[in-house]
Design a protein around this motif. Structure first.
Motif, PDB file in Angstrom:
ATOM      1  N   ARG A 227      -1.807  19.308  -1.066  1.00 53.33           N
ATOM      2  CA  ARG A 227      -1.743  19.983  -2.359  1.00 53.33           C
ATOM      3  C   ARG A 227      -0.466  20.812  -2.510  1.00 53.33           C
ATOM      4  NH1 ARG A 227      -6.585  21.141  -2.286  1.00 53.33           N
ATOM      5  NH2 ARG A 227      -6.470  23.072  -1.107  1.00 53.33           N
ATOM      6  N   THR A 228       0.013  21.426  -1.408  1.00 58.10           N
ATOM      7  CA  THR A 228       1.103  22.389  -1.519  1.00 58.10           C
ATOM      8  C   THR A 228       2.451  21.867  -1.033  1.00 58.10           C
ATOM      9  OG1 THR A 228       0.675  23.293   0.690  1.00 58.10           O
ATOM     10  CG2 THR A 228      -0.524  24.287  -1.174  1.00 58.10           C
ATOM     11  N   GLY A 229       2.439  20.826  -0.208  1.00 60.68           N
ATOM     12  CA  GLY A 229       3.683  20.353   0.393  1.00 60.68           C
ATOM     13  C   GLY A 229       4.159  21.208   1.548  1.00 60.68           C
ATOM     14  N   ALA A 230       3.327  22.121   2.013  1.00 60.18           N
ATOM     15  CA  ALA A 230       3.699  23.000   3.120  1.00 60.18           C
ATOM     16  C   ALA A 230       3.718  22.246   4.444  1.00 60.18           C
ATOM     17  CB  ALA A 230       2.729  24.175   3.197  1.00 60.18           C
ATOM     18  N   ARG A 231       4.307  22.896   5.447  1.00 61.45           N
ATOM     19  CA  ARG A 231       4.258  22.387   6.812  1.00 61.45           C
ATOM     20  C   ARG A 231       3.146  23.095   7.567  1.00 61.45           C
ATOM     21  NH1 ARG A 231       8.695  23.364  10.199  1.00 61.45           N
ATOM     22  NH2 ARG A 231       9.300  25.221   8.980  1.00 61.45           N
ATOM     23  N   ALA A 232       2.383  22.330   8.356  1.00 60.93           N
ATOM     24  CA  ALA A 232       1.296  22.911   9.145  1.00 60.93           C
ATOM     25  C   ALA A 232       1.256  22.268  10.524  1.00 60.93           C
ATOM     26  CB  ALA A 232      -0.047  22.740   8.447  1.00 60.93           C
ATOM     27  N   HIS A 233       0.700  23.011  11.451  1.00 55.89           N
ATOM     28  CA  HIS A 233       0.599  22.569  12.839  1.00 55.89           C
ATOM     29  C   HIS A 233      -0.809  22.879  13.324  1.00 55.89           C
ATOM     30  CE1 HIS A 233       1.837  21.824  17.000  1.00 55.89           C
ATOM     31  NE2 HIS A 233       1.275  22.978  17.333  1.00 55.89           N
ATOM     32  N   ILE A 234      -1.461  21.901  13.943  1.00 58.02           N
ATOM     33  CA  ILE A 234      -2.813  22.084  14.472  1.00 58.02           C
ATOM     34  C   ILE A 234      -2.708  22.540  15.918  1.00 58.02           C
ATOM     35  CG2 ILE A 234      -5.021  20.999  14.962  1.00 58.02           C
ATOM     36  CD1 ILE A 234      -4.297  21.254  11.950  1.00 58.02           C
ATOM     37  N   LEU A 235      -3.221  23.738  16.174  1.00 59.18           N
ATOM     38  CA  LEU A 235      -3.183  24.303  17.520  1.00 59.18           C
ATOM     39  C   LEU A 235      -4.273  23.709  18.411  1.00 59.18           C
ATOM     40  CD1 LEU A 235      -2.714  27.998  16.378  1.00 59.18           C
ATOM     41  CD2 LEU A 235      -0.975  26.593  17.505  1.00 59.18           C
ATOM     42  N   HIS A 236      -3.993  23.675  19.692  1.00 58.85           N
ATOM     43  CA  HIS A 236      -4.939  23.340  20.776  1.00 58.85           C
ATOM     44  C   HIS A 236      -6.026  22.338  20.356  1.00 58.85           C
ATOM     45  CE1 HIS A 236      -7.153  26.422  18.671  1.00 58.85           C
ATOM     46  NE2 HIS A 236      -6.522  27.423  19.245  1.00 58.85           N
ATOM     47  N   LEU A 237      -5.606  21.146  19.948  1.00 61.00           N
ATOM     48  CA  LEU A 237      -6.589  20.128  19.579  1.00 61.00           C
ATOM     49  C   LEU A 237      -7.463  19.807  20.777  1.00 61.00           C
ATOM     50  CD1 LEU A 237      -7.538  18.163  17.304  1.00 61.00           C
ATOM     51  CD2 LEU A 237      -6.151  16.431  18.453  1.00 61.00           C
TER      52      LEU A 237
END
Length: 443
Positions: A227-237
């Motif tokens: 929705r926002t085009g932001a960058r995200a990172h998933i921690l400790h999958l």
């Protein structure tokens, strides 16, 4: 002939992902030459036959806990443990220090403490909490590497979690300056619905934090990034069940990266005894089939990096309440052992050392935007590790250099010994009275 400050000679030097016989010339803390022919140096290190030269580990997920909870850890003890484990750069999480790194003033306070004690290079994450939404740009401009958010309670009162609306607000705000949101992705509704009476049964603890807690939260992050085009990172999958959705999101072009941790890759639920709360972490260590799937995801490129999530506490908190997993503090202290632990399991699976170093050094450096780290190349910083990949050792928690003698790896035989760690071409002395030489890093 040019004379360098330092020359390191070895038959096996990791260059561009491949092993080569090479001489590495260092002047002013920077690699100035990588040569197949002899170089001259004021100091010369010649590797032994069982040693290899590798770039220092870049660990982007470390809880140092100072100031405020220095009885749990601190910059002096954490960075000594880091150097002993081949880590030359770490990025500190915004909790569990007090104050949390959610304001520029708190960041300044943490930097002031770290500057006097850091034995390796240290950078800092900021935090995104309900109280500081709308002011994140200030922390971004002050040099934090990004913003950590929890989607469920963090375990400490001073670092609140974001609800669904607040997550969207954070992503919208961060997108305006191309920042990065790093997310502890567990869904509070699923956790509430799965809560049980606790106790010493480890399987019951896993049932209280099921795969659905991660998959539901990760789906929400994916939707927000879309929705926002932001960058995200998933921690400790922890849960491999989230991999199909993440794979699809990345194929769609969404800017999402993923990490996992040594404890998820080297320990399985089946190995954890009842009451053994040194293994408690959130999200939890899951079963062997899940562990195999995480390894496959690394090999396939669906998981980008491996980091320790070093999250220590005092023995009193870790072993409180007679081994009740519901009440003990959750967190694995693995900063000194991450490389050896992952390499031990990788070797068992016939995965070469250069792949491990890719996940823990070059890829983590790229993820953090530290282009001068994580590689042996002309122009890179001379943050180097002399490593003996075939030497075995047994872990004794009371001999590790982090502050409290608690380790999920206690008693394990691991493979791979760090013989020497070099920071900007200088050996790191891990003695308690050694002079700190680590630099504080900005994004």
């Amino acid at each position: 002939m040019t004379t360098f400050d330092l020359v390191v000679r070895g038959a096996f030097v990791l260059i561009g992902g491949n092993w080569r016989a090479a001489e590495v010339g260092v002047t002013g803390g920077v690699i100035r030459a990588v040569s197949a022919t002899p170089l001259e140096g004021d100091r010369v290190i010649t590797l032994a036959d069982d040693e290899v030269l590798v770039p220092g580990i870049v660990d982007t997920h470390v809880h140092v806990n100072e100031p405020g909870r220095t009885e749990w850890e601190g910059f002096a003890s954490a960075t000594r443990a880091a150097a002993a484990g081949g880590v030359t750069t770490l990025i500190d999480m915004p909790l569990n220090s007090i104050p949390a790194t959610t304001t520029v003033a708190a960041l300044d306070a943490k930097r002031a403490v770290a500057a006097e004690k850091a034995m390796v290079n240290v950078g800092f994450w900021g935090g995104a909490v309900p109280e500081n939404l709308g002011t994140l740009r200030e922390l971004h401009e002050a040099g934090v590497f990004g913003f950590k958010a929890f989607l469920a309670p963090s375990g400490v009162d001073e670092f609140g979690h974001l609800d669904a609306e607040q997550l969207d607000l954070a992503l919208e705000e961060i997108a305006t300056f191309d920042g990065l949101l790093i997310v502890h992705a567990e869904d509070p509704g699923v956790l509430d619905a799965s809560a049980n009476e606790g106790g010493v049964d480890y399987h019951r603890f896993v049932e209280s934090r099921p795969d659905a807690a991660e998959t539901t939260a990760i789906d929400r992050v994916i939707a927000g990034v879309r929705r926002t085009g932001a960058r995200a990172h998933i921690l400790h999958l922890s849960s491999a069940a989230a991999l199909p959705a993440l794979r699809a999101a990345r194929a769609e072009g969404l800017k999402i990266t993923v990490e996992t941790c040594p404890h998820y890759l080297t320990i399985s639920e089946e190995q954890i005894a009842d009451g053994a709360t040194q293994f408690k972490c959130c999200p939890p260590i899951r079963d062997e089939a899940n562990r195999d799937a995480l390894w496959q995801a690394l090999l396939d490129g669906d998981i980008d990096i491996v980091v320790t999530d070093h999250s220590p506490s005092t023995p009193e908190l870790k072993f409180a309440h007679g081994g009740d997993f519901g009440l003990a503090w959750g967190g694995i202290a693995g900063l000194q052992l991450g490389l050896a632990a992952v390499w031990t399991e990788a070797a068992r699976r016939d995965i070469p050392l250069e792949r491990v170093l890719g996940w823990m050094s070059s890829a983590t450096a790229r993820f953090a935007g530290l282009e001068s780290k994580g590689r042996i190349a002309v122009g890179a910083d001379a943050d180097l590790v002399v490593f003996a990949p075939d030497e075995a050792f047994t872990v004794h928690a009371d001999r590790l250099l982090h502050k409290n003698p608690v380790s999920a790896f206690d008693g394990r035989e691991l493979r791979g010994v760090v013989r020497q760690t070099l920071l900007a071409g200088q050996p790191v002395d891990v003695a308690p009275d050694a002079e700190p030489r680590g630099l504080l890093l900005d994004r």
